[in-house]
Scaffold this motif. Structure first.
Motif, PDB file in Angstrom:
ATOM      1  N   ARG A  37      -4.643  43.892   1.901  1.00  0.00           N
ATOM      2  CA  ARG A  37      -4.652  42.439   2.043  1.00  0.00           C
ATOM      3  C   ARG A  37      -3.653  42.028   3.110  1.00  0.00           C
ATOM      4  N   SER A  86     -14.679  42.645   4.537  1.00  0.00           N
ATOM      5  CA  SER A  86     -13.596  41.662   4.599  1.00  0.00           C
ATOM      6  C   SER A  86     -13.948  40.460   3.744  1.00  0.00           C
ATOM      7  N   ARG A 111     -16.349  48.596   6.636  1.00  0.00           N
ATOM      8  CA  ARG A 111     -15.158  47.839   6.248  1.00  0.00           C
ATOM      9  C   ARG A 111     -15.590  46.435   5.853  1.00  0.00           C
ATOM     10  N   ALA A 139      -9.413  43.250   2.343  1.00  0.00           N
ATOM     11  CA  ALA A 139     -10.393  44.148   2.943  1.00  0.00           C
ATOM     12  C   ALA A 139     -10.649  45.341   2.031  1.00  0.00           C
ATOM     13  N   THR A 164      -6.727  37.190   3.820  1.00  0.00           N
ATOM     14  CA  THR A 164      -7.848  38.121   3.792  1.00  0.00           C
ATOM     15  C   THR A 164      -7.546  39.332   2.916  1.00  0.00           C
ATOM     16  N   GLU A 166     -17.304  36.854   2.055  1.00  0.00           N
ATOM     17  CA  GLU A 166     -17.325  38.279   2.387  1.00  0.00           C
ATOM     18  C   GLU A 166     -18.149  38.529   3.641  1.00  0.00           C
TER      19      GLU A 166
END
Length: 120
Positions: free
Chosen positions: A72, A21, A19, A80, A78, A6
């Protein structure tokens, strides 16, 4: 080696945005539903948001609905979490979680967490 890493946490003022990720490796990301959890000091871990394998279905905790958005990108492995209108009660360590349920059982993985602090 399975990893969920993360990033994007930090200190933000009330009303601000962050944000988060989560980058996955070591497993077939597109086969796993993804979730974000959070845990505030002295409290139990709380489910924040979920997203299906294709991204077509999302769910949110009532406390974040309308403010947070999970997404995603299976091509980039990834997931988010866009967090808007942050409030002090959103302060917590946020964790990325991958889950796959098969006839053989449950496979799941946790990230190490990223700290989000909302304070003036």
């Amino acid at each position: 080696q399975v990893q969920l890493v993360e990033s994007g946490g930090g200190l933000v003022q009330p009303g601000g945005s962050l944000r988060l990720s989560c980058v996955a490796s070591g497993f077939t990301f597109s086969m796993y539903a993804m979730r974000w959890y959070r845990q505030a000091p002295g409290q139990e871990r709380e489910l924040v948001a979920t997203i299906s394998t294709t991204g077509g279905t999302t769910t949110y905790a009532g406390s974040v609905k309308g403010r947070f958005t999970i997404s995603r990108d299976n091509a980039k492995n990834t997931v988010a979490l866009q967090m808007n209108s942050l409030q002090p009660e959103d302060t917590a360590v946020y964790y990325c979680y991958a889950l796959r349920l098969t006839i053989a059982g449950r496979q799941d993985y946790w990230g190490q967490g990223t700290q989000v602090t909302v304070s003036s």
